[in-house]
Design a protein around this motif. Structure first.
Motif, short mmCIF file in Angstrom:
data_model
loop_
_atom_site.label_atom_id
_atom_site.label_comp_id
_atom_site.label_asym_id
_atom_site.label_seq_id
_atom_site.Cartn_x
_atom_site.Cartn_y
_atom_site.Cartn_z
N SER A 265 1.09 -1.13 0.06
CA SER A 265 -0.02 0.33 -0.08
C SER A 265 0.54 1.65 0.35
O SER A 265 0.57 2.26 -0.03
CB SER A 265 -1.00 0.09 1.09
OG SER A 265 -1.55 -1.38 0.85
N ALA A 266 2.00 0.84 1.16
CA ALA A 266 2.63 2.51 0.89
C ALA A 266 3.54 2.64 -0.58
O ALA A 266 4.05 3.81 -0.99
CB ALA A 266 4.08 2.08 1.33
N THR A 267 3.18 1.74 -0.77
CA THR A 267 4.51 1.78 -2.40
C THR A 267 3.28 2.10 -3.73
O THR A 267 4.14 2.93 -4.63
CB THR A 267 5.08 0.06 -2.68
OG1 THR A 267 6.00 -0.12 -2.37
CG2 THR A 267 6.05 0.42 -4.30
N MET A 268 2.10 1.47 -3.42
CA MET A 268 1.11 1.53 -4.03
C MET A 268 1.18 3.92 -3.56
O MET A 268 0.68 3.96 -4.78
CB MET A 268 0.21 1.24 -3.96
CG MET A 268 0.49 -0.05 -4.66
SD MET A 268 0.88 -0.38 -6.71
CE MET A 268 -0.49 0.63 -7.07
N GLU A 269 1.31 4.38 -3.00
CA GLU A 269 0.64 5.03 -2.04
C GLU A 269 1.68 6.19 -3.06
O GLU A 269 1.67 7.12 -3.48
CB GLU A 269 0.73 5.60 -0.74
CG GLU A 269 0.39 7.28 -0.34
CD GLU A 269 0.21 7.23 0.91
OE1 GLU A 269 0.19 8.72 1.22
OE2 GLU A 269 0.78 6.60 1.56
N ARG A 270 2.69 6.09 -2.86
CA ARG A 270 4.43 6.92 -3.62
C ARG A 270 4.21 7.08 -5.20
O ARG A 270 3.99 7.50 -5.48
CB ARG A 270 5.51 6.16 -2.82
CG ARG A 270 5.65 6.35 -1.89
CD ARG A 270 7.22 5.68 -1.69
NE ARG A 270 7.57 5.40 0.04
CZ ARG A 270 7.66 3.88 0.33
NH1 ARG A 270 7.04 3.32 0.02
NH2 ARG A 270 7.95 4.71 1.69
N LEU A 271 3.81 5.60 -5.63
CA LEU A 271 3.38 5.89 -7.20
C LEU A 271 2.24 6.68 -7.20
O LEU A 271 2.37 7.69 -8.87
CB LEU A 271 3.48 4.25 -7.94
CG LEU A 271 4.44 3.17 -8.28
CD1 LEU A 271 4.36 1.79 -8.01
CD2 LEU A 271 5.90 3.44 -8.37
N THR A 272 1.36 6.67 -6.71
CA THR A 272 0.49 7.32 -7.78
C THR A 272 0.43 8.73 -6.81
O THR A 272 -0.18 9.46 -7.67
CB THR A 272 -1.20 7.14 -6.21
OG1 THR A 272 -1.41 5.42 -6.49
CG2 THR A 272 -2.26 8.25 -6.49
N ILE A 273 1.50 9.38 -5.94
CA ILE A 273 1.52 10.51 -6.20
C ILE A 273 2.32 11.22 -6.44
O ILE A 273 2.01 11.98 -7.79
CB ILE A 273 2.57 11.24 -4.44
CG1 ILE A 273 1.41 10.55 -3.83
CG2 ILE A 273 3.19 11.90 -4.38
CD1 ILE A 273 2.35 10.52 -2.08
N VAL A 274 3.23 10.26 -7.28
CA VAL A 274 4.41 10.50 -8.69
C VAL A 274 3.18 10.79 -9.88
O VAL A 274 3.16 11.91 -10.77
CB VAL A 274 5.44 9.40 -8.36
CG1 VAL A 274 5.57 10.06 -9.93
CG2 VAL A 274 6.16 9.08 -7.65
N ALA A 275 2.52 9.60 -9.96
CA ALA A 275 1.69 9.55 -10.71
C ALA A 275 0.85 11.39 -11.11
O ALA A 275 0.57 11.72 -11.26
CB ALA A 275 1.14 8.72 -11.44
N THR A 276 0.31 11.65 -9.96
CA THR A 276 -0.37 12.77 -9.11
C THR A 276 0.27 13.96 -9.64
O THR A 276 -0.56 14.85 -10.85
CB THR A 276 -1.38 12.82 -8.52
OG1 THR A 276 -1.93 11.62 -7.88
CG2 THR A 276 -2.28 13.57 -7.78
N VAL A 277 1.21 14.37 -9.08
CA VAL A 277 2.44 15.33 -9.66
C VAL A 277 2.06 15.65 -11.04
O VAL A 277 2.48 16.74 -11.53
CB VAL A 277 3.29 15.02 -8.82
CG1 VAL A 277 4.48 16.41 -8.78
CG2 VAL A 277 3.03 15.27 -7.51
N PHE A 278 2.78 14.58 -12.47
CA PHE A 278 2.59 14.56 -12.71
C PHE A 278 1.88 14.88 -14.21
O PHE A 278 1.60 15.66 -15.41
CB PHE A 278 3.56 13.51 -13.84
CG PHE A 278 5.23 13.80 -13.31
CD1 PHE A 278 5.69 14.56 -14.69
CD2 PHE A 278 5.29 13.35 -12.43
CE1 PHE A 278 7.54 14.24 -13.91
CE2 PHE A 278 6.94 12.86 -12.07
CZ PHE A 278 7.65 13.93 -13.52
N LEU A 279 0.22 14.55 -13.84
CA LEU A 279 -0.41 15.03 -14.02
C LEU A 279 -1.25 16.15 -14.37
O LEU A 279 -0.79 16.44 -16.28
CB LEU A 279 -1.59 14.15 -13.91
CG LEU A 279 -3.29 14.25 -14.55
CD1 LEU A 279 -3.19 13.43 -15.51
CD2 LEU A 279 -4.82 14.11 -13.37
#
Length: 351
Positions: A265-279
């Motif tokens: 869950s922590a790994t998915m959260e980090r990946l989601t944050i990165v994807a959300t920042v670049f969107l």
């Protein structure tokens, strides 16, 4: 296969070496008793024994079948059939080998039919031949010798099971995951061993009733009964302990699975944050990269470029940062509830 056959009278063996079957049956009428020992005999050999000694056909059929529990049965001709379960621990395979002994007990003869490698009776016969005062009491003395050897052989099995359980217990209560298959295997072996030990208490208690056993042998049967009671208590405790260890191991597995889920869950959260920042950044860069006339004509200076491009990149990032902080504050109480729901594995008990 006939292993040994001997005629006993006045507390002594009457000859050296095995005796033929026909001669043994004839000696039954000359006083004393005959002890015939057989190992995994075939149907034809058992038929010869039945005809020579007049055994009940149902008793012979019972001796050929493998039983899960000891039992004792009395027939109309006075012959008693007693079935015992034997056990031996194999160190190489770390498993319990079981066997079976069927005893045809009458006043004139004793016939033992052994099944399985864990059913050796040579020691019982030799020990009894060195106790003429017990042999003089009759054929019941052979039953005591066999029961005493069988019950004594249970003690090493209990000790080895205890050692295996302690190893599994130490692994589980240290917080590590033990092989569940091994725990199930030990639980099954302890249950099978319990089925061999517990019903034997009733068989022995029957021999302690008045009139069923010569008075000289009663103290010896009581001694065997006491030893069997101790073994029965230890095996029952081992079964209960293995149930507790299995439940604790399942709790440890749940803890490890929860840790894995939290890391994922922590790994998915980090990946989601990165994807959300670049969107939003991708949207802003893509928007200003279009060749519209208004954009080309109004972005002609460095100040306009700085205002529209850089500020257009910073504002979405700032808004995203504020939104993520709010989401983290809202999810903090939920994470505390999840952590409190994780089962706690107790420490190993100390004496």
């Amino acid at each position: 296969m006939i292993v040994d056959c001997a005629h006993y009278r006045d507390g002594h063996r009457q000859h050296v070496g095995p005796m033929p079957l026909e001669e043994a049956a004839a000696h039954c009428k000359q006083g004393g008793f005959v002890w015939l020992g057989m190992f995994e005999p075939g149907p034809e050999e058992l038929t010869r024994v039945r005809e020579s000694f007049g055994l009940h056909e149902l008793a012979v059929e019972d001796a050929q079948a493998f039983h899960l529990r000891p039992k004792a049965e009395q027939y109309e001709d006075g012959t008693e059939l007693i079935i015992l379960r034997t056990a031996r621990y194999d160190d190489e395979r770390e498993e319990i080998d079981t066997g079976e002994i069927s005893i045809f007990l009458a006043e004139q003869f004793v016939i033992t039919v052994r099944q399985g490698i864990a059913s050796e009776l040579t020691g019982a016969r030799t020990r009894l031949e060195h106790r003429p005062e017990l042999l003089r009491t009759g054929s019941t003395s052979t039953l005591w010798a066999i029961l005493d050897q069988v019950v004594d052989s249970y003690a090493p099995v209990v000790a080895e099971l205890e050692r295996d359980i302690e190893q599994i217990e130490a692994t589980v209560f240290s917080g590590a995951v033990a092989p569940t298959e091994r725990i199930y295997s030990l639980r099954r072996e302890a249950t099978d061993f319990y089925r061999a030990v517990h019903p034997l208490l009733a068989v022995l208690a029957r021999r302690l009733l008045p009139g069923t056993t010569p008075t000289e042998l009663l103290p010896y049967f009581r001694d065997v009964h006491d030893h069997l009671l101790l073994v029965n208590e230890e095996v029952a405790a081992q079964r209960d302990l293995l149930t507790t260890v299995l439940e604790a191991n399942i709790a440890v597995i749940s803890v490890e699975q929860n840790k894995i889920n939290l890391r994922q869950s922590a790994t998915m959260e980090r990946l989601t944050i990165v994807a959300t920042v670049f969107l939003p950044l991708s949207f802003v860069v893509g928007f200003f990269g279009q060749n519209f006339g208004w954009l080309v004509s109004h972005i002609g200076s460095f100040t306009a470029f700085l205002t529209l491009s850089v500020c257009g990149l910073l504002l979405p990032c700032l808004a995203l940062y504020v939104w993520l902080r709010q989401q983290r504050r809202r999810s903090a109480p939920q994470m505390q509830q999840v952590n409190s729901a994780v089962p706690h594995v107790p420490a190993a008990p100390t004496e």
